[in-house]
Each structure stands twice: as C-alpha cells, then as structure tokens.
Design a protein around this motif. Structure first.
Motif, mmCIF file in Angstrom:
data_model
loop_
_atom_site.group_PDB
_atom_site.id
_atom_site.type_symbol
_atom_site.label_atom_id
_atom_site.label_comp_id
_atom_site.label_asym_id
_atom_site.label_seq_id
_atom_site.Cartn_x
_atom_site.Cartn_y
_atom_site.Cartn_z
ATOM 1 N N MET A 1 33.221 85.357 4.810
ATOM 2 C CA MET A 1 34.282 85.708 3.853
ATOM 3 C C MET A 1 33.704 85.877 2.446
ATOM 4 O O MET A 1 34.101 86.781 1.704
ATOM 5 N N LYS A 2 32.734 85.022 2.125
ATOM 6 C CA LYS A 2 32.076 85.110 0.822
ATOM 7 C C LYS A 2 31.340 86.447 0.695
ATOM 8 O O LYS A 2 31.384 87.107 -0.341
ATOM 9 N N SER A 3 30.671 86.838 1.788
ATOM 10 C CA SER A 3 29.872 88.071 1.757
ATOM 11 C C SER A 3 30.722 89.316 1.558
ATOM 12 O O SER A 3 30.243 90.337 1.066
ATOM 13 N N ILE A 4 32.007 89.241 1.922
ATOM 14 C CA ILE A 4 32.884 90.412 1.724
ATOM 15 C C ILE A 4 33.827 90.210 0.536
ATOM 16 O O ILE A 4 34.779 90.967 0.344
ATOM 17 N N GLY A 5 33.572 89.162 -0.245
ATOM 18 C CA GLY A 5 34.360 88.919 -1.461
ATOM 19 C C GLY A 5 35.775 88.457 -1.198
ATOM 20 O O GLY A 5 36.689 88.715 -1.989
ATOM 21 N N LYS A 6 35.979 87.755 -0.067
ATOM 22 C CA LYS A 6 37.341 87.320 0.269
ATOM 23 C C LYS A 6 37.394 85.830 0.575
ATOM 24 O O LYS A 6 38.180 85.387 1.422
ATOM 25 N N LEU A 7 36.567 85.070 -0.088
ATOM 26 C CA LEU A 7 36.573 83.625 0.137
ATOM 27 C C LEU A 7 37.681 82.978 -0.686
ATOM 28 O O LEU A 7 37.782 83.211 -1.884
ATOM 29 N N GLY A 8 38.524 82.165 -0.036
ATOM 30 C CA GLY A 8 39.580 81.440 -0.757
ATOM 31 C C GLY A 8 40.840 82.257 -0.952
ATOM 32 O O GLY A 8 41.008 83.353 -0.408
ATOM 33 N N GLY A 9 41.755 81.711 -1.744
ATOM 34 C CA GLY A 9 43.029 82.394 -2.011
ATOM 35 C C GLY A 9 43.849 82.533 -0.741
ATOM 36 O O GLY A 9 43.889 81.645 0.095
ATOM 37 N N GLN A 10 44.522 83.675 -0.639
ATOM 38 C CA GLN A 10 45.371 83.941 0.521
ATOM 39 C C GLN A 10 44.601 84.643 1.645
ATOM 40 O O GLN A 10 45.186 85.041 2.643
ATOM 41 N N ASN A 11 43.304 84.824 1.481
ATOM 42 C CA ASN A 11 42.522 85.566 2.478
ATOM 43 C C ASN A 11 42.281 84.739 3.728
ATOM 44 O O ASN A 11 41.906 83.583 3.649
ATOM 45 N N LYS A 12 42.520 85.382 4.865
ATOM 46 C CA LYS A 12 42.309 84.696 6.142
ATOM 47 C C LYS A 12 41.474 85.590 7.048
ATOM 48 O O LYS A 12 41.570 86.812 6.991
ATOM 49 N N ILE A 13 40.706 84.943 7.904
ATOM 50 C CA ILE A 13 40.008 85.684 8.964
ATOM 51 C C ILE A 13 41.071 86.136 9.965
ATOM 52 O O ILE A 13 41.875 85.313 10.417
ATOM 53 N N PRO A 14 41.124 87.421 10.296
ATOM 54 C CA PRO A 14 42.060 87.824 11.362
ATOM 55 C C PRO A 14 41.731 87.064 12.643
ATOM 56 O O PRO A 14 40.566 86.901 12.989
ATOM 57 N N ARG A 15 42.756 86.598 13.307
ATOM 58 C CA ARG A 15 42.548 85.844 14.539
ATOM 59 C C ARG A 15 41.925 86.732 15.608
ATOM 60 O O ARG A 15 41.178 86.276 16.464
ATOM 61 N N LEU A 16 42.248 87.997 15.563
ATOM 62 C CA LEU A 16 41.606 88.951 16.475
ATOM 63 C C LEU A 16 41.619 90.342 15.863
ATOM 64 O O LEU A 16 42.358 90.626 14.933
ATOM 65 N N SER A 17 40.742 91.180 16.357
ATOM 66 C CA SER A 17 40.682 92.565 15.887
ATOM 67 C C SER A 17 40.304 93.465 17.057
ATOM 68 O O SER A 17 39.694 93.004 18.024
ATOM 69 N N ASN A 18 40.676 94.717 16.946
ATOM 70 C CA ASN A 18 40.497 95.649 18.059
ATOM 71 C C ASN A 18 39.193 96.429 17.959
ATOM 72 O O ASN A 18 38.952 97.331 18.737
ATOM 73 N N ASP A 19 38.366 96.086 16.960
ATOM 74 C CA ASP A 19 37.063 96.751 16.823
ATOM 75 C C ASP A 19 35.977 95.696 16.638
ATOM 76 O O ASP A 19 36.240 94.499 16.721
ATOM 77 N N ARG A 20 34.762 96.121 16.375
ATOM 78 C CA ARG A 20 33.617 95.205 16.313
ATOM 79 C C ARG A 20 33.130 94.972 14.886
ATOM 80 O O ARG A 20 32.039 94.440 14.680
ATOM 81 N N LYS A 21 33.920 95.379 13.908
ATOM 82 C CA LYS A 21 33.462 95.274 12.515
ATOM 83 C C LYS A 21 33.134 93.825 12.131
ATOM 84 O O LYS A 21 32.038 93.511 11.659
ATOM 85 N N ILE A 22 34.083 92.912 12.331
ATOM 86 C CA ILE A 22 33.856 91.501 12.009
ATOM 87 C C ILE A 22 32.823 90.909 12.973
ATOM 88 O O ILE A 22 31.922 90.179 12.568
ATOM 89 N N ALA A 23 32.954 91.272 14.258
ATOM 90 C CA ALA A 23 32.042 90.749 15.280
ATOM 91 C C ALA A 23 30.586 91.046 14.933
ATOM 92 O O ALA A 23 29.722 90.157 14.991
ATOM 93 N N ASN A 24 30.312 92.278 14.549
ATOM 94 C CA ASN A 24 28.926 92.666 14.229
ATOM 95 C C ASN A 24 28.395 91.884 13.028
ATOM 96 O O ASN A 24 27.226 91.504 12.994
ATOM 97 N N ALA A 25 29.266 91.639 12.039
ATOM 98 C CA ALA A 25 28.841 90.873 10.857
ATOM 99 C C ALA A 25 28.564 89.412 11.231
ATOM 100 O O ALA A 25 27.651 88.786 10.688
ATOM 101 N N LEU A 26 29.334 88.890 12.179
ATOM 102 C CA LEU A 26 29.172 87.480 12.566
ATOM 103 C C LEU A 26 27.912 87.222 13.382
ATOM 104 O O LEU A 26 27.450 86.083 13.477
ATOM 105 N N TYR A 27 27.331 88.278 13.979
ATOM 106 C CA TYR A 27 26.116 88.084 14.782
ATOM 107 C C TYR A 27 24.975 87.474 13.964
ATOM 108 O O TYR A 27 24.158 86.729 14.490
ATOM 109 N N ASP A 28 24.946 87.805 12.673
ATOM 110 C CA ASP A 28 23.891 87.240 11.808
ATOM 111 C C ASP A 28 24.103 85.743 11.579
ATOM 112 O O ASP A 28 23.205 85.068 11.055
#
Length: 500
Positions: free
Chosen positions: A468-495
């Motif tokens: 979340m920090k790496s995409i500038g969305k740490l804190g506040g009302q920002n939440k990790i989507p519980r699920l997504s229909n693509d691999r955008k978040i998944a690919n970032a999490l592999y690191d």
C-alpha cells in the motif's frame, strides 16, 4: 462453390442489418416505446398495483414509484411466482426460471417469459448476421457449429421448467441450424464437465468445425484436450474454423493463449447475455464495445458507479449518459424485473449508436471463469477456516491464476499470517470447501475439473502495508480489495512473498 444456404444468408443478413439500424438510429424514441409498453402491460399485476403503475406516465413518475432493487429486495415477489401464483411481476406465469447462483441466499430464480425468451434467441442470431453483413463471410454456415453450454435437462417446479440459461436456450436452436449443431443432445446432457469435454473432442475431431462458441475458460480446456490428443494446433485440425463467439468473461487475458492453441488468429464476436436479458453484442469488428439492445423489451437506467452507494443517487436514461463513465446498469424487462440492479458496471464506448463494454461488478469480485465469487464469500471462507484454531490472519486478497506454468487454473490466495497453520493442507481444504459450499458456480468448476482447488502464497510480515505504501495508499480510508479479477495486485505481491 458457395452453397444455397450460404448465398441466402447474405440477403437475410442485409435485411436484419437494416432493421437493427432503424431502432439503433432512433434510440431515445425506441426506449420510450419500450418503457410505455412495459408499464401498460404490467398495470394489472401485483407489482404494478403495489407501485401505482396506473399513475406512471413518465420516467420521473417511475423513479418516484419504483425503487432500485437487487434480487434480495425483489425476492418476496419472485417467491410468489415460484410458488405458482399468476400475474405477480408480469402477466400470467413465466415459461421458465433460469436458476443461478445467489450471492447471499443460495439459488436465484430469474423468470423468463414468452415475451422475453425470443429476445435471447434473436440477439444471438443477429450478432452472427451482422458479422456476415459486415465481412461478407458466410461460408461458415455450411460447417459444424459448437456451443459449449450447460445441460439442457430441465427440472420442473410448480409447473414451470427451470435450469441454467444455456440449457434453456439449447431448446430454442433454430431449425436451420439443427443439422449443423454440435455436440449431440446426449453429449450435451453429460453433467461432469471433464467427461463432457472428452466426449465433445471425440465428436468434433472428424467434423468441419467453422464456429466455436462458449465461455473462454471452458473453450480453452476443450482446445487443450484437442491439442493434447492430436499434437496439432486447433487451426490445423479445423481448417475452416474462423469465428469464435464468446461472452461471460473478459477475453483479453485468454487471447494470446488462444492464438497459440489455434496457431493463427480468428475473428471473434463478443456477446453480453445474462439470465436477466440479452443486453448487447458486438456489431462491428472494427469498433470497441457491443451494441446495446434497445429494442428487446428491456428499459435501461444508469447510475454512476462512484455515486451508487451515496444517499439517493441520480437515475438517468440513455439520453443523459456520457462516454467512458462507469455506470451501474439497472433494467426493467418483459420478464417482470423492475428497476433491477444486475450488479454489472458498464461504460459507453459510443453514443451513436449506443455501445457498451462491461467494466466489472459494482462489488469486488472474481469471475475469470464465470464463477462470480464476491468479497463476502472469501471473507466467510476465511472465517470458517480459522474458527476454533490458533491461526491468525493479518491481511489477505485473492486473484485468479488463469495460465499457471503447470496444471489447471486456480484461485490464488495471498495471505499474511500472524500465526501460521500447523497443517497447511488441512487449512487450504477448509477454505476451498467453504467457498464451494457458498458458491455453486465455483463448486461446478472444481467438480468439473475446470479449476483446481485454491493455492496459498504466504506474504511476509508487513507485506501488505509495504505494498500500500508503494502505491501511495497507506492509511486513511484506503483498503486492500478483498479480491480482484486481474493479476495487478497479485503480481506486485510476488515481490513480498515468503521464500519457501
């Protein structure tokens, strides 16, 4: 030499193209006629009386009298219809119920009436005819066509047949296509998906296949079995196969894999069918988006997606929509759905004529294989899998893995544990079982061996925070989507995964 059938297809295609143009070029007037007809026909129904249809003359009247509802809100009326009552949501009784997987209360029963049924068939037919008119290619009408679909065996409930939409539609294939159509009735009735696909492979291999149609993930499985059996690309097996027709999920993630399996590019037509109505189809190869069906007994409303959950969001008709805005699509139909939220979000790619693309669901979801898994379901699965254990979860999200290096596709769960399970396999089994129990589509895909059970990728401590920090969305009302229909978040999490 072209057959008589292929020759006749061209003037018929031109005729249909011209008739479609008549309403497509008069969209506002067409929708107003549909609206007035719907209100008039349903005045004396239970729903019509409850919502003062006799006082409704304009769209604004309708907005005042009829609130937006989803299935749960409409359910008291639907249950009366299911119990056999007449004139509840629409005049008389429906011909069928399309049975679909409910998101909060088991099966949903979507009525299909004698007025709404033909629009499903006509839209699918017109999509092919407009393709013929545009490209001049009609030779495929002489070959065999396959429609990968659910079993046509229907149950009966209080005198009304019910089944999956694709199984119902199988009963309405036009006579002129019956001889060309595969698989056979017997094969279509096979319930186990893997057994069914094996049978389809055997039936189709010796045939001149020209059209192949179905949900991409299921067609991919069929193609893979063909290639595995023959060690030849699909395009070599079926030299005249030049048209792929699909709907239900986004084709883009599959496109490269399909071209590899086929060995060449083929034309494709995108459809937007649902149990609630056949909403749109691709009318031009060169244009992005699908032609919205304004003359099919469906009246459309739209609410901006980012305003949908606000107090009293504005409901608009097609005359006020804008390009490239994400809208929740609301429908009223000749099947008796009124100001009904199907849950889809769409955006307009053209206003002359009105063309749409499906942008997703108003809620986060996974439907890479047509399963419509929602946030509530994955959260409930996690809750059940961790109950009465010392397993603690910091954060998790889920994404589909469409093309793994080996084996079947699966749902990949990215989990940051505070306290890991002692028995990972048992934990995975509980998670997967819970999701299957909640979602019948997911159950069917696992049972039919279209998907393998879920897999877990363990994320390092504070991994989600770092993401979340790496995409500038740490804190506040920002939440990790519980699920997504693509691999955008998944690919970032592999690191950020734990090396094991």
């Amino acid at each position: 030499m072209m057959s008589i059938k292929a020759l006749l297809a061209k003037p018929f295609a031109k005729y249909i193209y011209n008739s479609v143009q008549k309403w497509a070029k008069n969209p506002i007037e067409t929708q107003e006629k549909v609206f007035q007809s719907l209100i008039s026909e349903a005045r004396n129904t239970v729903f019509g009386k409850d919502h003062n249809f006799e006082k409704i003359n304009t769209f604004l009247d309708f907005v005042k009298q009829v609130p937006v509802r989803d299935y749960e809100d409409l359910k008291p009326y639907v249950l009366k219809v299911v119990e056999g009552e007449e004139n509840v949501l629409w005049k008389g009784k429906p011909l069928y119920f399309a049975k679909t997987s409910g998101t909060t209360s088991g099966a949903k029963y979507i009525p299909i009436t004698k007025e709404s049924m033909p629009t499903h068939i006509e839209a699918a037919r017109n999509a092919i005819l407009l393709y013929i008119n545009e490209t001049g290619n009609s030779s495929f009408v002489d070959g065999k066509m396959i429609f990968l679909q659910g079993s046509p065996i229907l149950e009966k409930k209080n005198g009304i047949h019910l089944g999956r939409l694709s199984g119902i539609v199988a009963h309405f294939v036009p006579k002129y296509l019956q001889k060309n159509r595969l698989p056979s009735w017997e094969t279509n009735c096979i319930e186990d998906w893997e057994t069914k696909v094996d049978a389809i492979v055997e039936e189709t291999l010796p045939e001149n296949m020209t059209i192949i149609s179905g949900i991409p993930s299921w067609v991919q499985m069929y193609f893979e079995k063909l290639v595995q059996k023959t060690e030849k690309p699909v395009g070599d097996l079926f030299k005249n196969f030049n048209l792929f027709i699909y709907g239900g999920v986004n084709f883009e993630p599959y496109r490269a894999k399909f071209e590899k399996l086929i060995g060449r590019k083929v034309d494709s037509i995108e459809l937007y069918p649902a149990s609630e109505g056949f909403f749109a189809y691709q009318d031009k190869q060169s244009e992005k988006g699908m032609l919205l069906q304004l003359n099919s007994g469906i009246f459309y409303e739209f609410i901006k997606a980012d305003e949908f959950y606000s107090e009293g969001p504005k409901r608009i008709t097609i005359k006020d929509v804008e390009l490239d805005v994400n809208y929740v699509m609301i429908i009223s139909t000749t099947a008796g759905l009124w100001a009904y939220n199907i849950g889809d979000t769409v955006a307009f790619t053209s206003l002359q004529p009105y063309r749409v693309i499906v942008t997703g669901r108003i809620k986060h979801f996974i439907s890479a294989f047509g399963e419509h898994v929602i946030g509530k379901e994955v959260e409930q699965a996690m809750k059940e899998a961790t109950a009465h254990t010392n397993i603690r979860i910091s954060e998790f999200t889920v994404a589909p893995h469409i093309n793994p290096e080996s084996g079947l596709p699966y749902h990949e769960w990215f989990v940051e544990f505070e306290n890991e399970p002692e028995d990972f396999q048992l934990f995975i089994s509980k998670l997967d079982h819970s999701l299957q129990q909640q979602n019948s589509y997911y159950f069917d895909l696992i049972e039919g061996k279209v998907l393998q059970p879920l897999k877990i990728t363990v994320i390092q401590k504070d991994g989600f925070q770092n993401y979340m920090k790496s995409i500038g969305k740490l804190g506040g009302q920002n939440k990790i989507p519980r699920l997504s229909n693509d691999r955008k978040i998944a690919n970032a999490l592999y690191d950020l995964k734990v090396s094991k």
